[in-house]
Design an enzyme around this catalytic site. Structure first.
Site, PDB file in Angstrom:
ATOM      1  N   HIS A 125      16.744 -13.506 -28.473  1.00 33.32           N
ATOM      2  CA  HIS A 125      17.856 -12.899 -29.213  1.00 33.32           C
ATOM      3  C   HIS A 125      19.215 -13.223 -28.601  1.00 33.32           C
ATOM      4  O   HIS A 125      20.244 -13.033 -29.262  1.00 33.32           O
ATOM      5  CB  HIS A 125      17.706 -11.376 -29.260  1.00 33.32           C
ATOM      6  N   ASP A 162       7.171 -14.259 -32.448  1.00 32.03           N
ATOM      7  CA  ASP A 162       7.550 -12.874 -32.199  1.00 32.03           C
ATOM      8  C   ASP A 162       7.787 -12.167 -33.536  1.00 32.03           C
ATOM      9  O   ASP A 162       8.161 -12.799 -34.530  1.00 32.03           O
ATOM     10  CB  ASP A 162       8.833 -12.863 -31.375  1.00 32.03           C
ATOM     11  N   HIS A 164      10.160 -10.281 -34.284  1.00 34.68           N
ATOM     12  CA  HIS A 164      11.589 -10.295 -34.573  1.00 34.68           C
ATOM     13  C   HIS A 164      12.098 -11.737 -34.619  1.00 34.68           C
ATOM     14  O   HIS A 164      11.682 -12.570 -33.806  1.00 34.68           O
ATOM     15  CB  HIS A 164      12.364  -9.517 -33.507  1.00 34.68           C
ATOM     16  N   ASP A 246       4.418  -8.779 -30.417  1.00 31.81           N
ATOM     17  CA  ASP A 246       4.755  -7.517 -31.061  1.00 31.81           C
ATOM     18  C   ASP A 246       4.487  -7.502 -32.568  1.00 31.81           C
ATOM     19  O   ASP A 246       4.789  -6.508 -33.240  1.00 31.81           O
ATOM     20  CB  ASP A 246       6.201  -7.120 -30.770  1.00 31.81           C
TER      21      ASP A 246
END
Length: 309
Positions: A125, A162, A164, A246
């Site tokens: 990120h 991931d 995200h 995740d």
């Protein structure tokens, strides 16, 4: 050849405060899973600190200096509501970048077949000018640009599974036709980026947003239909993986329903594709995963597949 595991005790000193999901227990869970006898064949190495010059391939030097200077001597500092740092965080973030660099060097030099970097904080990120989403420096982007600068691999790919979207990696890659980024991720979900229309300057960005409660069938279909063909067509010289766990059905921060077996499957497919296009050169690094049992079991499946290559 073998698989290399790169980690360091300093990653446990990155203290994010009570009740933060990105906590030292995450890495302890992964390393405990990889301490079992079946993983005795892993080669193990401590992560060095990346140099400021290496990090500056992604993050401007002034920004790197400001982030390091902002780290507290005691207590905590918050770069945003999610990204909390402590006195040990600067070293951990530099070693997370250094881990990916060391893994790239080992694979590029033919010392090992592939590598897994068990690190924290995560990196995908982090924007060039902004820590965010638990991430300080974008370690996988730093590793990718090191592969090019230090080893002459002109075309480098990152695959991110991931839950995200890896907005920071996409930002670094999207304007460079020789860098490829593909992501499967839940949408809508933090950070809100990663639509299919985000394609990069040369269709070098592939985003496959998945709806809440999507599971194995949707994930494997996205990989087979969208990601793997685009990766083969790009023909990278080196492949890296942002390995977030995740999207597992047990994870508390999202709503996808992947199983442990999906992580074994996707790793096998990425290993096979890397073998086809770039002689098997592949490095993976840990991103998210916040249920400790699921993180341990899924990351173990990931490493099993790397070792079987």
């Amino acid at each position: 050849m073998s698989t290399l595991l790169v980690t360091h005790p300093a990653f446990l000193a990155h203290d994010t405060g009570a009740d933060h999901p990105e906590r030292p227990a995450r890495l302890k869970a992964v390393l405990s899973a990889l301490d079992r006898e079946e993983f005795s064949g892993l080669r193990r190495r401590e992560a060095p600190q990346a140099s400021l010059e290496q990090v500056a391939r992604v993050h401007p030097p002034g920004f790197v200096d400001r982030v390091i200077e902002a780290m507290p001597q005691t207590g905590y500092v918050a770069f945003d509501a999610d990204t909390i740092c402590s006195p040990g965080s600067a070293e951990a973030a530099l070693r997370a970048c250094g881990a990916v660099i060391a893994a790239v060097d080992a694979v590029a030099g033919g010392e090992v077949r592939n590598a897994f970097c068990a690190v924290r904080p995560p990196g995908h990120h982090a924007e060039p000018m902004q820590p965010m989403g638990f991430c300080i420096f974008n370690s996988i982007a730093v590793g990718a640009l090191h592969a090019r600068a230090a080893h002459g691999f002109a075309r480098v790919a990152v695959i991110d599974f991931d839950v995200h979207h890896g907005n920071g990696t996409q930002t670094v890659f999207e304007r460079d036709a020789d860098l490829f980024f593909a992501s499967t991720h839940q949408h809508p979900l933090y950070p809100g980026t990663g639509g299919r229309g985000e394609r990069g300057v040369a269709n070098n960005i592939v985003n496959v947003p998945l709806p809440p409660h999507a599971g194995s069938q949707e994930f494997r279909g996205a990989m087979e239909r969208d990601v793997l063909p685009a990766l083969r067509a790009f023909k990278p010289d080196f492949v890296l993986i942002s390995a977030g766990f995740d999207a597992h059905r047990a994870d508390p921060l999202a709503n996808l329903e992947f199983e442990d077996a999906d992580y074994r499957w996707v790793t096998e497919r990425l290993v096979e594709t890397a073998e086809e296009v770039c002689g098997g050169r592949l490095v993976s690094t840990l991103e998210g995963g916040y249920d400790l049992a699921a993180l341990a079991s899924a990351s173990a499946e990931h490493v099993r597949a790397l070792m079987a290559a």
